[in-house]
Design a protein around this motif. Sequence first.
Motif, mmCIF file in Angstrom:
data_model
loop_
_atom_site.group_PDB
_atom_site.id
_atom_site.type_symbol
_atom_site.label_atom_id
_atom_site.label_comp_id
_atom_site.label_asym_id
_atom_site.label_seq_id
_atom_site.Cartn_x
_atom_site.Cartn_y
_atom_site.Cartn_z
ATOM 1 N N ARG A 115 0.838 -1.201 0.000
ATOM 2 C CA ARG A 115 0.000 0.000 0.000
ATOM 3 C C ARG A 115 0.869 1.245 0.000
ATOM 4 O O ARG A 115 1.855 1.293 0.745
ATOM 5 C CB ARG A 115 -0.792 0.068 1.312
ATOM 6 N N ARG A 186 1.059 -5.434 -8.019
ATOM 7 C CA ARG A 186 -0.232 -5.235 -7.329
ATOM 8 C C ARG A 186 -0.117 -4.207 -6.193
ATOM 9 O O ARG A 186 -0.686 -4.379 -5.123
ATOM 10 C CB ARG A 186 -0.783 -6.571 -6.797
ATOM 11 N N THR A 188 -1.045 -0.846 -4.500
ATOM 12 C CA THR A 188 -2.205 0.050 -4.531
ATOM 13 C C THR A 188 -1.834 1.386 -3.908
ATOM 14 O O THR A 188 -1.383 1.427 -2.761
ATOM 15 C CB THR A 188 -3.373 -0.550 -3.710
ATOM 16 N N LEU A 241 -6.023 2.428 6.570
ATOM 17 C CA LEU A 241 -5.722 2.397 5.130
ATOM 18 C C LEU A 241 -4.365 1.730 4.900
ATOM 19 O O LEU A 241 -4.196 0.903 3.994
ATOM 20 C CB LEU A 241 -5.705 3.817 4.557
ATOM 21 N N GLY A 244 -4.416 -1.987 5.249
ATOM 22 C CA GLY A 244 -5.288 -2.703 4.316
ATOM 23 C C GLY A 244 -6.616 -3.094 4.947
ATOM 24 O O GLY A 244 -7.340 -3.938 4.412
ATOM 25 N N GLU A 245 -6.951 -2.474 6.079
ATOM 26 C CA GLU A 245 -8.244 -2.795 6.716
ATOM 27 C C GLU A 245 -9.393 -2.079 6.022
ATOM 28 O O GLU A 245 -10.556 -2.426 6.201
ATOM 29 C CB GLU A 245 -8.202 -2.401 8.201
ATOM 30 N N GLU A 247 -10.420 -1.184 2.186
ATOM 31 C CA GLU A 247 -10.061 -1.504 0.798
ATOM 32 C C GLU A 247 -10.737 -0.524 -0.153
ATOM 33 O O GLU A 247 -11.931 -0.235 0.019
ATOM 34 C CB GLU A 247 -10.584 -2.905 0.440
ATOM 35 N N PRO A 248 -10.032 -0.047 -1.176
ATOM 36 C CA PRO A 248 -10.727 0.797 -2.156
ATOM 37 C C PRO A 248 -11.665 -0.034 -3.031
ATOM 38 O O PRO A 248 -11.282 -1.115 -3.476
ATOM 39 C CB PRO A 248 -9.578 1.371 -3.011
ATOM 40 N N ARG A 253 -9.554 5.596 -5.978
ATOM 41 C CA ARG A 253 -8.221 5.827 -5.425
ATOM 42 C C ARG A 253 -8.170 7.006 -4.468
ATOM 43 O O ARG A 253 -7.131 7.289 -3.896
ATOM 44 C CB ARG A 253 -7.214 6.114 -6.565
ATOM 45 N N TRP A 264 -15.297 7.058 -0.536
ATOM 46 C CA TRP A 264 -14.553 6.988 -1.799
ATOM 47 C C TRP A 264 -15.271 7.856 -2.812
ATOM 48 O O TRP A 264 -16.464 7.678 -3.057
ATOM 49 C CB TRP A 264 -14.462 5.534 -2.274
#
Length: 292
Positions: A115, A186, A188, A241, A244-245, A247-248, A253, A264
Amino acid sequence: MTTVVMTGGTSGIGAVAAARLREAGARLLIGGRTAGDGVLRLDLADARSVRAFAATAADRLDGAPIDALVLNAGLSFATDRNRTADGVETTFAVNHLSQYLLLRLLLPRLAEGARVVLTSSSTHDPEHAGVLPAPRHADAALLADPDRDPARDPKRAGGHAYTASKLCNVLTVEALNTRAEARERRITAIAYDPGPTPGTGLSRDFSPGVKLVWTLLGSPLGRLMPRFSSRAAAGGTMARLALGEIEPPAGRRYVALRRGRPQWTDPSELARDPKARDALWNDSAAMLDLEA
Ligand SMILES: NC(=O)c1ccc[n+]([C@@H]2O[C@H](COP(=O)([O-])OP(=O)(O)OC[C@H]3O[C@@H](n4cnc5c(N)ncnc54)[C@H](OP(=O)(O)O)[C@@H]3O)[C@@H](O)[C@H]2O)c1
């Protein structure tokens, strides 16, 4: 164990996020102007310091990949008159150029699925700039040397430097998400607007009057105003964020904290402009003698 490298973890919203990350058991390396326990020396107003920090962080990590890179440091001045040792306008250098440099230097060390969280602000968007002047452009050459900007308004130049730097943060996230090296691994990238969060150190370079109002709004008094974020909510969301708790959703973004909840949403029109995005990435690289 989750490994996190972070800027702006020593004060305000970032200090809350750092505490949450530690509580969650993350291994945390913070870059800050005053080195200390868990904090390595990093002055974003000096590109040499950024390069030295990246090298020291890599040494400390000893090959361990970085799971999250949190680029949260930021400042705001009443003027655009300050320059770094490299001759770059300081708000642009600290809020964008140096964090872009750190991102580029640490990118090869990010874990698969890592991330990147970059703290922007709703003020990057003309619809939400409030009392601040909306950014007119994200032209790196003009932001580095605002005296060359033909539309510079001296009375509002400090505010413009800030909102434009926050536009650069969103564009950097947009650009990173298009890069092959990020997609293949991958990675993000997320641009985070914590919402107006008074009581932090962000007013430290303003007049005593402005500082007093900012401090008062950050006291329990400010909690009566629901459009303000609390430092606990703003920092806690940043930590979630990074871990990763949160997620988009697909294709999103940019996340804004509103009434304590992450939403979002679309960033400004200019922040979604592919020409501005690519120009900022390439021009920033050229300024730092990096490959685009
Ligand atoms: N508060 C708000 O209303 C709000 C709203 C939207 C976005 N934001 C953004 O949120 C982020 C955090 O702001 P905050 O309100 O929490 O302010 P803050 O308390 O002043 O925190 C700013 C952080 O940036 C670091 N920093 C500043 N200049 C630096 C430099 N030259 N080198 C290295 N680190 C430097 C500071 O480190 P030191 O300990 O060395 O000073 C501090 O950790 C900023 O990016 C800001 O633009 C804030």
